[in-house]
Design an enzyme around this catalytic site. Structure first.
Site, short mmCIF file in Angstrom:
data_model
loop_
_atom_site.label_atom_id
_atom_site.label_comp_id
_atom_site.label_asym_id
_atom_site.label_seq_id
_atom_site.Cartn_x
_atom_site.Cartn_y
_atom_site.Cartn_z
N THR A 91 14.38 -5.32 -5.08
CA THR A 91 13.51 -6.36 -4.50
C THR A 91 13.84 -7.76 -5.04
O THR A 91 14.13 -7.93 -6.22
CB THR A 91 12.05 -6.02 -4.84
OG1 THR A 91 11.80 -4.68 -4.42
CG2 THR A 91 11.08 -6.95 -4.15
N PHE B 247 9.74 -8.01 -9.64
CA PHE B 247 8.89 -6.80 -9.68
C PHE B 247 9.68 -5.58 -10.17
O PHE B 247 9.49 -4.47 -9.65
CB PHE B 247 8.30 -6.47 -8.30
CG PHE B 247 7.52 -7.56 -7.64
CD1 PHE B 247 6.80 -8.48 -8.39
CD2 PHE B 247 7.49 -7.67 -6.25
CE1 PHE B 247 6.07 -9.49 -7.77
CE2 PHE B 247 6.75 -8.66 -5.62
CZ PHE B 247 6.05 -9.58 -6.38
N GLU C 177 12.03 9.70 -3.86
CA GLU C 177 11.27 8.67 -4.59
C GLU C 177 9.88 8.49 -4.00
O GLU C 177 8.89 8.32 -4.70
CB GLU C 177 12.05 7.34 -4.56
CG GLU C 177 13.33 7.41 -5.38
CD GLU C 177 14.32 6.33 -5.02
OE1 GLU C 177 15.52 6.55 -5.24
OE2 GLU C 177 13.91 5.27 -4.49
N GLN D 235 -17.85 4.60 -7.77
CA GLN D 235 -19.24 4.44 -7.31
C GLN D 235 -20.15 5.47 -7.98
O GLN D 235 -21.26 5.16 -8.41
CB GLN D 235 -19.27 4.61 -5.78
CG GLN D 235 -20.61 4.31 -5.15
CD GLN D 235 -20.95 2.81 -5.21
OE1 GLN D 235 -20.06 1.97 -5.41
NE2 GLN D 235 -22.22 2.49 -5.08
N LEU D 236 -19.66 6.69 -8.09
CA LEU D 236 -20.48 7.76 -8.67
C LEU D 236 -20.69 7.56 -10.17
O LEU D 236 -21.61 8.13 -10.76
CB LEU D 236 -19.84 9.12 -8.40
CG LEU D 236 -20.02 9.62 -6.95
CD1 LEU D 236 -19.04 10.73 -6.62
CD2 LEU D 236 -21.46 10.09 -6.73
C1 LIG Z 1 4.16 -2.89 -9.80
C2 LIG Z 1 5.38 -2.95 -8.94
C3 LIG Z 1 6.55 -2.31 -9.35
C4 LIG Z 1 7.71 -2.41 -8.56
N1 LIG Z 1 8.88 -1.85 -9.03
C5 LIG Z 1 10.04 -2.12 -8.37
C6 LIG Z 1 11.30 -1.72 -8.91
O1 LIG Z 1 11.37 -1.09 -9.96
N2 LIG Z 1 12.43 -2.05 -8.24
C7 LIG Z 1 12.40 -2.75 -7.07
O2 LIG Z 1 13.46 -3.03 -6.53
N3 LIG Z 1 11.22 -3.14 -6.53
C8 LIG Z 1 10.05 -2.85 -7.15
N4 LIG Z 1 8.85 -3.26 -6.62
C9 LIG Z 1 8.85 -4.00 -5.36
C10 LIG Z 1 8.27 -3.24 -4.17
O3 LIG Z 1 9.17 -2.25 -3.77
C11 LIG Z 1 8.00 -4.28 -3.09
O4 LIG Z 1 6.91 -5.07 -3.53
C12 LIG Z 1 7.70 -3.66 -1.75
O5 LIG Z 1 8.86 -3.04 -1.24
C13 LIG Z 1 7.20 -4.69 -0.74
O6 LIG Z 1 8.03 -5.80 -0.67
P1 LIG Z 1 7.40 -7.29 -0.82
O7 LIG Z 1 6.55 -7.29 -2.02
O8 LIG Z 1 8.51 -8.27 -0.75
O9 LIG Z 1 6.45 -7.44 0.43
P2 LIG Z 1 6.87 -7.98 1.88
O10 LIG Z 1 8.11 -7.31 2.32
O11 LIG Z 1 6.86 -9.48 1.86
O12 LIG Z 1 5.65 -7.47 2.76
C14 LIG Z 1 4.40 -8.16 2.84
C15 LIG Z 1 3.53 -7.46 3.87
O13 LIG Z 1 4.19 -7.55 5.14
C16 LIG Z 1 4.31 -6.24 5.68
N5 LIG Z 1 5.53 -6.14 6.50
C17 LIG Z 1 6.80 -6.48 6.16
N6 LIG Z 1 7.64 -6.16 7.15
C18 LIG Z 1 6.90 -5.60 8.13
C19 LIG Z 1 7.18 -5.04 9.41
N7 LIG Z 1 8.42 -4.99 9.90
N8 LIG Z 1 6.16 -4.53 10.14
C20 LIG Z 1 4.88 -4.57 9.68
N9 LIG Z 1 4.55 -5.07 8.46
C21 LIG Z 1 5.55 -5.58 7.71
C22 LIG Z 1 4.37 -5.31 4.48
O14 LIG Z 1 4.04 -3.98 4.85
C23 LIG Z 1 3.36 -5.96 3.57
O15 LIG Z 1 2.06 -5.56 3.91
C24 LIG Z 1 7.67 -3.13 -7.35
C25 LIG Z 1 6.48 -3.74 -6.93
C26 LIG Z 1 5.36 -3.67 -7.71
C27 LIG Z 1 4.12 -4.38 -7.26
#
Ligand SMILES: Cc1cc2nc3c(=O)[nH]c(=O)nc-3n(C[C@H](O)[C@H](O)[C@H](O)COP(=O)(O)OP(=O)(O)OC[C@H]3O[C@@H](n4cnc5c(N)ncnc54)[C@H](O)[C@@H]3O)c2cc1C
Length: 380
Positions: free
Chosen positions: A127, A157, A243, A337-338
């Site tokens: 990411t 992240f 995964e 809640q409980l």
């Molecule tokens: C605690 C934590 C640990 C993580 N660990 C890792 C890690 O170890 N390695 C790693 O690489 N990543 C990691 N991630 C990243 C995680 O995989 C991403 O946050 C996730 O894939 C979503 O990407 P984004 O945050 O960029 O959201 P975005 O892609 O910006 O999405 C934002 C919103 O838009 C929606 N959206 C996007 N495209 C579409 C579509 N085509 N149709 C409908 N809705 C859509 C999404 O569903 C979401 O609701 C981690 C994230 C967190 C929070």
């Protein structure tokens, strides 16, 4: 439906449970408070052999397969800290299997063997701030110069990001080659130009180090490329089903644990002269949770059977992850809640579960994108 697990798996479960309950769970509250847990946890889990479940014996693993790994994933939930189980799961059940699958013998010597022992800790960097769901849009790029690459870019992240000794970094090596223009480079702690940020502040997973990584002209030797050049995108997707299922299994198991704790609580907590479990509305709440947990568990195990049999299972795994994330939140809300006001307090584990469970519809593929996958498979 029969359980996918045999007697051997159940014996293994007892061993995992004993270890987690004795050596990890008692420290969860302290690690959550400190927002950190010691690296020696990785070494201890390595001594127990749990990082090596999916790794062949010749590299120090046990080659136990997905069913054993599922047992470990479920039992890790008993730690009571999503941050710790995420760090351990990412290292042992995601990063190391990728090296076992795509790595050269030299890479296996350098990263896999010490990884199985918990001496070196791994992370996965996909990411970026500009691209999560839309992974093909990442900007990190590496250009070849003689026997090395020069890597520039950043990741966000990243689980184990602060502590990782090495990170599998997905980057573009040929911007004009579409999906065939990506490669994975193993970037090591201390390489000049590689910075690992401090743990990011987040809603849940407090003990875990989710961090930003930056690469400024990092010289990465060719021998650190994992898999073939141009195959990085495909290789990153290769284990996705496992995964996702692993997350779903942990979510439902965590929901079951929260349910059991809540059951004990409402049987002893009294209001209006009787245990609150004896009010019909609360009993029904418990049954509503039990129905959903059972349905979600059976869907997970159905997907797991398909995965273990080597069958096509993108539909079932996606459904399992979508559903378990929903059920996890449903159970967390109702359990809290409980517990009344006590459920809102740090002291009660249900508060942590409520925060930790929220990630499951985001990490490893959001529920929205998983619905897109299922919709496509359904021909919509
Ligand atoms: C605690 C934590 C640990 C993580 N660990 C890792 C890690 O170890 N390695 C790693 O690489 N990543 C990691 N991630 C990243 C995680 O995989 C991403 O946050 C996730 O894939 C979503 O990407 P984004 O945050 O960029 O959201 P975005 O892609 O910006 O999405 C934002 C919103 O838009 C929606 N959206 C996007 N495209 C579409 C579509 N085509 N149709 C409908 N809705 C859509 C999404 O569903 C979401 O609701 C981690 C994230 C967190 C929070």
């Amino acid at each position: 439906m029969l359980s996918p697990f045999s007697e051997d798996h159940e014996l293994f479960r007892q061993q995992c449970r004993k270890f987690v309950e004795k050596e990890l769970a008692p420290h969860a509250a302290e690690w959550e408070e400190k927002k950190d847990f010691p690296n020696k946890v990785f070494r201890r889990v390595g001594e127990m052999g749990y990082h090596g479940i999916l790794i062949p014996e010749e590299y120090g693993g046990s080659g136990g397969g997905y069913l054993m790994a599922s047992v470990w994933s479920e039992e890790m939930t008993r730690i009571g800290s999503g941050g710790v189980s995420a760090g351990l799961g990412m290292h042992g059940l995601i990063v190391l299997p990728a090296i076992a699958k795509f790595g050269t013998e030299e890479q296996k010597e350098r990263f896999l063997i010490p990884g199985v022992q918990g001496e070196k800790i791994g992370a996965l960097g996909l990411t970026e701030s500009v691209a999560g769901t839309d992974l093909a849009n990442i900007r990190s790029a590496a250009r070849r110069e003689g026997d090395h690459y020069i890597l520039n870019g950043s990741k966000i992240f990243i689980t184990n990001g602060t502590r990782a000794d090495f990170v599998l970094v997905l980057c573009k090596t040929d911007p004009d080659a579409g999906y065939k223009g990506f490669s994975t480079l193993i970037v090591e702690k201390g390489m000049p130009g590689f910075s690992q940020g401090k743990p990011l502040e987040k809603l849940g997973w407090h003990a875990g180090d989710t961090a930003e990584l930056t690469f400024e002209n990092v010289v990465v030797p060719m021998v650190n490329r994992l898999g073939e050049e141009g195959m990085g995108f495909y290789n990153a997707l290769a284990n996705l089903e496992w995964e996702r299922l692993m997350m779903a299994l942990g979510t439902v198991y965590g929901a079951q644990l929260a349910f059991e704790k809540t059951k004990s609580y409402i049987l002893q907590r009294e209001a209006f002269g009787r245990p609150i479990a004896k009010f019909q509305v609360n009993r029904h709440k418990m049954v509503d949770m039990a129905v959903r947990i059972e349905a979600s568990r059976q869907l997970n195990y159905y997907a797991l059977r398909k995965l273990v049999n080597g069958e096509e299972c993108a539909r079932e795994v996606s459904m399992a992850k979508i559903f378990s994330a929903e059920i996890g939140e449903f159970v967390a809300t109702n359990c809290l809640q409980l517990h009344g006001g006590y459920g809102y307090m740090r002291e009660y584990e249900v508060e942590r579960f409520f925060r930790d469970v929220r990630i499951n519809s985001i990490g490893g593929g959001t529920s929205e994108i998983l619905k897109e996958i299922v919709g496509r498979i359904m021909g919509l």
